[in-house]
Scaffold this motif. Structure first.
Motif, PDB file in Angstrom:
ATOM      1  N   SER A  33       2.534   4.563   1.543  1.00  0.00           N
ATOM      2  CA  SER A  33       3.140   4.640   2.875  1.00  0.00           C
ATOM      3  C   SER A  33       2.169   5.128   3.949  1.00  0.00           C
ATOM      4  O   SER A  33       2.306   4.799   5.120  1.00  0.00           O
ATOM      5  CB  SER A  33       4.358   5.565   2.837  1.00  0.00           C
ATOM      6  OG  SER A  33       3.995   6.849   2.342  1.00  0.00           O
ATOM      7  N   PRO A  70       0.832  -1.202   0.000  1.00  0.00           N
ATOM      8  CA  PRO A  70       0.000   0.000   0.000  1.00  0.00           C
ATOM      9  C   PRO A  70       0.865   1.250   0.000  1.00  0.00           C
ATOM     10  O   PRO A  70       2.070   1.186   0.286  1.00  0.00           O
ATOM     11  CB  PRO A  70      -0.774  -0.120   1.313  1.00  0.00           C
ATOM     12  CG  PRO A  70       0.172  -0.857   2.219  1.00  0.00           C
ATOM     13  CD  PRO A  70       0.933  -1.806   1.338  1.00  0.00           C
ATOM     14  N   PHE A  76      -1.020   4.379   4.240  1.00  0.00           N
ATOM     15  CA  PHE A  76      -2.128   3.475   4.495  1.00  0.00           C
ATOM     16  C   PHE A  76      -1.618   2.090   4.899  1.00  0.00           C
ATOM     17  O   PHE A  76      -0.498   1.702   4.592  1.00  0.00           O
ATOM     18  CB  PHE A  76      -3.032   3.357   3.270  1.00  0.00           C
ATOM     19  CG  PHE A  76      -3.565   4.681   2.790  1.00  0.00           C
ATOM     20  CD1 PHE A  76      -4.294   5.492   3.633  1.00  0.00           C
ATOM     21  CD2 PHE A  76      -3.315   5.122   1.501  1.00  0.00           C
ATOM     22  CE1 PHE A  76      -4.783   6.708   3.213  1.00  0.00           C
ATOM     23  CE2 PHE A  76      -3.797   6.339   1.054  1.00  0.00           C
ATOM     24  CZ  PHE A  76      -4.533   7.137   1.914  1.00  0.00           C
ATOM     25  N   SER A  77      -2.481   1.316   5.566  1.00  0.00           N
ATOM     26  CA  SER A  77      -2.101  -0.012   6.037  1.00  0.00           C
ATOM     27  C   SER A  77      -2.395  -1.075   4.981  1.00  0.00           C
ATOM     28  O   SER A  77      -3.166  -0.856   4.043  1.00  0.00           O
ATOM     29  CB  SER A  77      -2.873  -0.353   7.313  1.00  0.00           C
ATOM     30  OG  SER A  77      -4.256  -0.493   7.018  1.00  0.00           O
ATOM     31  N   LYS A  78      -1.808  -2.253   5.163  1.00  0.00           N
ATOM     32  CA  LYS A  78      -2.027  -3.379   4.252  1.00  0.00           C
ATOM     33  C   LYS A  78      -3.476  -3.843   4.326  1.00  0.00           C
ATOM     34  O   LYS A  78      -4.067  -4.226   3.320  1.00  0.00           O
ATOM     35  CB  LYS A  78      -1.084  -4.522   4.620  1.00  0.00           C
ATOM     36  CG  LYS A  78      -1.125  -5.694   3.660  1.00  0.00           C
ATOM     37  CD  LYS A  78      -0.086  -6.735   4.013  1.00  0.00           C
ATOM     38  CE  LYS A  78      -0.153  -7.932   3.076  1.00  0.00           C
ATOM     39  NZ  LYS A  78       0.162  -7.576   1.695  1.00  0.00           N
ATOM     40  N   GLU A  79      -4.074  -3.794   5.535  1.00  0.00           N
ATOM     41  CA  GLU A  79      -5.484  -4.186   5.700  1.00  0.00           C
ATOM     42  C   GLU A  79      -6.389  -3.253   4.904  1.00  0.00           C
ATOM     43  O   GLU A  79      -7.369  -3.682   4.296  1.00  0.00           O
ATOM     44  CB  GLU A  79      -5.867  -4.156   7.182  1.00  0.00           C
ATOM     45  CG  GLU A  79      -5.223  -5.242   8.026  1.00  0.00           C
ATOM     46  CD  GLU A  79      -3.750  -4.985   8.285  1.00  0.00           C
ATOM     47  OE1 GLU A  79      -3.323  -3.797   8.208  1.00  0.00           O
ATOM     48  OE2 GLU A  79      -3.003  -5.944   8.574  1.00  0.00           O
ATOM     49  N   TRP A  80      -6.047  -1.957   4.920  1.00  0.00           N
ATOM     50  CA  TRP A  80      -6.829  -0.980   4.162  1.00  0.00           C
ATOM     51  C   TRP A  80      -6.757  -1.282   2.674  1.00  0.00           C
ATOM     52  O   TRP A  80      -7.769  -1.240   1.971  1.00  0.00           O
ATOM     53  CB  TRP A  80      -6.296   0.429   4.444  1.00  0.00           C
ATOM     54  CG  TRP A  80      -6.915   1.498   3.601  1.00  0.00           C
ATOM     55  CD1 TRP A  80      -8.051   2.193   3.852  1.00  0.00           C
ATOM     56  CD2 TRP A  80      -6.431   1.984   2.341  1.00  0.00           C
ATOM     57  NE1 TRP A  80      -8.309   3.087   2.841  1.00  0.00           N
ATOM     58  CE2 TRP A  80      -7.331   2.972   1.907  1.00  0.00           C
ATOM     59  CE3 TRP A  80      -5.321   1.678   1.553  1.00  0.00           C
ATOM     60  CZ2 TRP A  80      -7.146   3.665   0.704  1.00  0.00           C
ATOM     61  CZ3 TRP A  80      -5.140   2.360   0.355  1.00  0.00           C
ATOM     62  CH2 TRP A  80      -6.047   3.339  -0.054  1.00  0.00           C
TER      63      TRP A  80
END
Length: 281
Positions: free
Chosen positions: A149, A147, A151-155
């Motif tokens: 930088s 993703p 934002f999160s991977k889950e997002w």
């Protein structure tokens, strides 16, 4: 290209719509029996390509910094639609395809990911030409990867999954690579899971038996092997080769490179510079 060539061998007429890159002047061309149509890509990419071609120009360096900054702002503005960042590019693909379908007897659309814009253009075409078959061909995972930088991977996975659920509704078939099988088939609730088909290399390609030179690895040497691509802007070998050159010891190194890329000049330069280490490309 090999998939299209195999489709032609099986009696199909194939047309390809792709992005127009730097150095290509013709927007329409026939290559190996394939009708190729090129459309303009994202403006920021075109500007960055120009900057790369004119690296020594001070203006190009400043322009590159500005474009990269504006890209970050654009990513924030398009936050709700991520990773859909270029509606105009998707529209240009869609518009060119519509003009072809009105004049040609096209029965099947194959939209290839990446980029996402190609998949969206395919969905719009399916809505307009409902009798035409639509297949998605995924060379990469939409609901995965790295993703931005901020934002999160889950997002990222949540956004990608939302796009997949929307796009899969329009597809007749969704082709994924075997390496992505676990990611795509781990949920029964996924929209369109029954449409997913697993393919793998060599796809439709005829397997050719070829003989390759076999290198005999000398046990007295330290053999280093690299497989993959060397790309200046992404995977540049310059640092590693410089590091290899600084190692001083009595044992010779042999560096074997299996792959491709645009770093031949860098590799050839170190072939001449490095004395007690051999590079086999």
């Amino acid at each position: 290209s090999e998939v299209m060539q195999e489709l032609i061998k099986r009696g199909h007429k194939v047309s390809c719509i792709s992005v127009k890159t730097v150095g290509l002047t013709s927007e329409e061309k026939i290559l190996d029996g394939i009708n190729v149509y090129r459309v303009k890509g994202r403006l920021s990419f075109r500007i960055l390509d120009w900057c790369k071609e004119n690296e020594e120009n001070k203006f190009s360096r400043r322009l590159k910094i500005l474009v990269l900054f504006l890209n970050k702002i654009k990513a924030f503005v398009f936050y709700p639609l991520w990773p859909f960042l270029s509606p105009l590019y998707a529209y240009r693909m869609y518009k060119k395809a519509v003009s072809l379908m009105k004049n040609e007897n096209i029965t099947h659309i194959i939209a290839v990911h990446k980029p996402l814009e190609c998949l969206i253009a395919g969905a719009l075409l399916k809505r307009k030409f409902s009798k035409c078959k639509l297949s998605y061909y995924f060379l990469d995972i939409l609901s995965g990867g790295l993703p931005p930088s901020m934002f999160s991977k889950e997002w990222l996975e949540k956004r990608g999954r939302r796009w997949e659920n929307y796009l899969f509704k329009y597809a007749d078939n969704v082709f994924i690579l075997r390496s992505h099988e676990k990611h795509y088939l781990n949920e029964d609730t996924r929209v369109g899971i029954e449409k997913i088909r697993i393919v793998d290399i060599p796809l439709l390609r005829d397997i050719k038996k070829e003989t390759h030179t076999r290198f005999e690895y000398c046990k007295k040497n330290i053999n280093l092997v690299y497989t993959g691509s060397f790309v200046k802007g992404l995977r540049n070998p310059n640092y590693f080769l410089r590091l290899l050159d600084t190692i001083k010891n009595d044992c010779d190194f042999v560096f074997h490179i299996y792959g491709s890329g645009d770093c031949d000049e860098i590799i050839l330069k170190y072939k001449d510079l490095i004395k007690n280490k051999k590079i086999i490309q």
